[in-house]
Design a protein around this motif. Structure first.
Motif, mmCIF file in Angstrom:
data_model
loop_
_atom_site.group_PDB
_atom_site.id
_atom_site.type_symbol
_atom_site.label_atom_id
_atom_site.label_comp_id
_atom_site.label_asym_id
_atom_site.label_seq_id
_atom_site.Cartn_x
_atom_site.Cartn_y
_atom_site.Cartn_z
ATOM 1 N N UNK A 60 -19.055 45.997 -2.637
ATOM 2 C CA UNK A 60 -19.770 45.268 -1.409
ATOM 3 C C UNK A 60 -18.762 44.206 -0.729
ATOM 4 N N UNK A 61 -17.922 43.406 -1.482
ATOM 5 C CA UNK A 61 -17.150 42.266 -0.599
ATOM 6 C C UNK A 61 -16.027 43.389 0.224
ATOM 7 N N UNK A 62 -15.466 44.587 -0.323
ATOM 8 C CA UNK A 62 -14.835 45.295 0.770
ATOM 9 C C UNK A 62 -15.342 45.837 1.957
ATOM 10 N N UNK A 63 -16.771 46.173 1.713
ATOM 11 C CA UNK A 63 -17.487 46.653 2.720
ATOM 12 C C UNK A 63 -17.784 45.597 3.672
ATOM 13 N N UNK A 64 -17.829 44.225 3.445
ATOM 14 C CA UNK A 64 -17.922 43.079 4.208
ATOM 15 C C UNK A 64 -16.707 43.006 4.788
ATOM 16 N N UNK A 65 -15.510 43.132 4.405
ATOM 17 C CA UNK A 65 -14.217 43.179 5.207
ATOM 18 C C UNK A 65 -14.216 44.216 6.424
ATOM 19 N N UNK A 66 -14.816 45.530 5.949
ATOM 20 C CA UNK A 66 -14.740 46.670 6.942
ATOM 21 C C UNK A 66 -15.552 46.071 7.908
ATOM 22 N N UNK A 67 -16.795 45.443 7.780
ATOM 23 C CA UNK A 67 -17.689 45.244 8.916
ATOM 24 C C UNK A 67 -17.046 44.098 9.713
ATOM 25 N N UNK A 68 -16.515 42.948 9.098
ATOM 26 C CA UNK A 68 -15.705 41.939 9.759
ATOM 27 C C UNK A 68 -14.727 42.551 10.611
ATOM 28 N N UNK A 69 -13.985 43.492 10.469
ATOM 29 C CA UNK A 69 -13.038 44.046 11.062
ATOM 30 C C UNK A 69 -13.511 44.702 12.382
ATOM 31 N N UNK A 70 -14.793 45.364 12.259
ATOM 32 C CA UNK A 70 -15.168 45.952 13.368
ATOM 33 C C UNK A 70 -15.922 44.997 14.241
ATOM 34 N N UNK A 71 -16.685 43.734 13.668
ATOM 35 C CA UNK A 71 -16.924 42.798 14.733
ATOM 36 C C UNK A 71 -15.821 42.140 15.423
ATOM 37 N N UNK A 72 -14.554 41.963 14.774
ATOM 38 C CA UNK A 72 -13.515 41.484 15.269
ATOM 39 C C UNK A 72 -13.090 42.454 16.486
ATOM 40 N N UNK A 73 -13.078 43.682 16.247
ATOM 41 C CA UNK A 73 -12.826 44.586 17.368
ATOM 42 C C UNK A 73 -13.639 44.413 18.537
ATOM 43 N N UNK A 74 -14.927 44.229 18.292
ATOM 44 C CA UNK A 74 -15.861 44.039 19.275
ATOM 45 C C UNK A 74 -15.735 42.590 19.996
ATOM 46 N N UNK B 224 -16.423 39.597 18.497
ATOM 47 C CA UNK B 224 -17.552 38.752 18.093
ATOM 48 C C UNK B 224 -16.960 38.127 16.783
ATOM 49 N N UNK B 225 -16.494 36.848 17.226
ATOM 50 C CA UNK B 225 -16.036 36.039 16.055
ATOM 51 C C UNK B 225 -16.852 35.495 15.189
ATOM 52 N N UNK B 226 -17.389 36.125 14.013
ATOM 53 C CA UNK B 226 -17.983 35.519 13.174
ATOM 54 C C UNK B 226 -17.287 35.532 11.824
ATOM 55 N N UNK B 227 -17.289 34.222 10.984
ATOM 56 C CA UNK B 227 -16.498 34.040 9.809
ATOM 57 C C UNK B 227 -16.842 34.925 8.874
ATOM 58 N N UNK B 228 -15.890 35.210 7.852
ATOM 59 C CA UNK B 228 -16.003 36.241 7.066
ATOM 60 C C UNK B 228 -17.044 35.802 5.873
ATOM 61 N N UNK B 229 -17.276 34.576 5.821
ATOM 62 C CA UNK B 229 -18.275 34.061 4.794
ATOM 63 C C UNK B 229 -19.639 34.506 5.143
ATOM 64 N N UNK B 230 -20.072 34.399 6.426
ATOM 65 C CA UNK B 230 -21.077 34.679 7.049
ATOM 66 C C UNK B 230 -21.299 36.182 7.030
ATOM 67 N N UNK B 231 -20.024 37.141 7.543
ATOM 68 C CA UNK B 231 -20.429 38.551 7.201
ATOM 69 C C UNK B 231 -20.853 38.961 5.877
ATOM 70 N N UNK B 232 -20.065 38.091 4.869
ATOM 71 C CA UNK B 232 -20.375 38.540 3.537
ATOM 72 C C UNK B 232 -21.702 38.269 2.956
ATOM 73 N N UNK B 233 -22.119 37.048 3.498
ATOM 74 C CA UNK B 233 -23.585 36.762 3.182
ATOM 75 C C UNK B 233 -24.465 37.700 3.838
ATOM 76 N N UNK B 234 -24.333 38.422 4.886
ATOM 77 C CA UNK B 234 -25.104 39.285 5.414
ATOM 78 C C UNK B 234 -25.095 40.563 4.867
ATOM 79 N N UNK B 235 -23.695 40.816 4.601
ATOM 80 C CA UNK B 235 -23.577 42.216 3.608
ATOM 81 C C UNK B 235 -24.317 42.187 2.353
ATOM 82 N N UNK B 236 -24.424 41.016 1.561
ATOM 83 C CA UNK B 236 -24.955 40.981 0.550
ATOM 84 C C UNK B 236 -26.743 40.922 0.632
ATOM 85 N N UNK B 237 -27.216 40.166 1.724
ATOM 86 C CA UNK B 237 -28.346 40.221 2.198
ATOM 87 C C UNK B 237 -29.007 41.821 2.139
ATOM 88 N N UNK B 238 -28.412 42.562 3.014
ATOM 89 C CA UNK B 238 -28.439 43.975 3.427
ATOM 90 C C UNK B 238 -28.510 44.792 2.289
#
Length: 288
Positions: free
Chosen positions: A23-37, A39-53
């Motif tokens: 799950x945490x590696x999946x959060x890193x993947x989404x974080x990279x996609x957001x950065x490519x777009x 959109x600056x969202x901290x990894x902690x928030x991205x990981x939180x959203x990933x766990x919620x999902x």
């Protein structure tokens, strides 16, 4: 089932650690996609959203429930570029499914090189290679179309959807234009799926009738793909049936293999409770 888990606590804990790592590696993947777009969202928030999902994906039909939850809280987290941000969830889901197919292909090749070349394995391999080809060509087509289509020349009667279409086009071009980041996302997707498959193989070893680790991991990956179909909460029953089918076809023996996947599902539910706790905290604050 519960007795087996209780008597093999170290294996159960190892499986849960692997699931959380995936799950945490999946959060890193989404974080990279957001950065490519951009959109600056901290990894902690991205990981939180990933766990919620993950929490909602486990308890709602298919993966759509978890993606909807991620989209809702991501929408609340941002003041602008919300359409682009929501598109990153779609791209992340596509990478997740591609990672499952990639991991399944590698596992099949592993079984193939071990000398097990049954016709059914050949069929699954061809299916995976076909899926990889379709995904690759489809991604290139989407990118080329997004680069070439000019929103400004659309017919007048489509004027209401022009702003949204323009944002989607910009997002696709921006994200898919970062080839190195997208390649990294593909590698992370396979790694995350591989860790989950390894977790299934670990818990499978707790059962006397468990298949070989390679077959258990392969069955788990195919079962996870099937569980994404929104027919029952978390794909309950669907993943178990598919896992048992793969193990029987490749293992050439009949056994209650569905019990193994059910044990894996119970551990996955326990891991998902972390996302439930994050959801309770996250729903009362706006991330930075």
């Amino acid at each position: 089932l519960l007795t087996t888990l209780a008597s093999n606590v170290p294996l159960a804990l190892a499986c849960m650690v692997l699931l959380m790592a995936g799950l945490l590696i999946g959060a890193v993947r989404w974080w990279l996609i957001l950065r490519a777009a951009e959109i600056r969202l901290g990894y902690g928030n991205v990981a939180s959203l990933t766990l919620i999902g993950s929490f909602f994906s486990t308890w709602l039909p298919g993966a759509a429930g978890g993606d909807a939850a991620r989209g809702l809280y991501l929408f609340r987290s941002l003041e602008s570029r919300r359409t682009t941000a929501l598109l990153t969830i779609v791209i992340d889901r596509a990478f997740a499914l591609a990672g499952l197919v990639g991991a399944a292909t590698l596992l099949m090749l592993s079984v193939w090189h071990q000398g097990d070349r049954q016709p059914v394995l050949t069929f699954y391999l061809r299916l995976c290679f076909g899926a990889i080809a379709v995904c690759t060509v489809g991604g290139l087509v989407v990118f080329v179309v997004a680069r070439c289509v000019h929103i400004a020349v659309w017919p007048y009667w489509l004027r209401k959807v022009r702003p949204i279409a323009h944002q989607l086009r910009e997002a696709v071009v921006l994200v898919m234009g970062h080839w190195t980041a997208m390649l990294g996302c593909a590698v992370l997707s396979i790694a995350a799926s591989g860790l989950v498959a390894f977790g299934i193989a670990v818990i499978s070893s707790a059962f006397a009738f468990g298949p070989t680790p390679a077959i258990a991991a392969l069955g788990g990956v195919v079962g996870n793909v099937s569980s994404a179909i929104p027919l029952s909460p978390g794909g309950l029953g669907i993943g178990e049936a598919v896992f048992a089918k793969v193990c029987i076809e490749l293992g050439s023996a009949f056994a209650p293999y569905a019990t193994i996947y059910l044990a894996f599902r119970i551990l996955m539910m326990l891991v998902s409770f972390s996302g439930g706790l994050v959801w309770l905290r996250y729903s009362h604050k706006r991330p930075n």
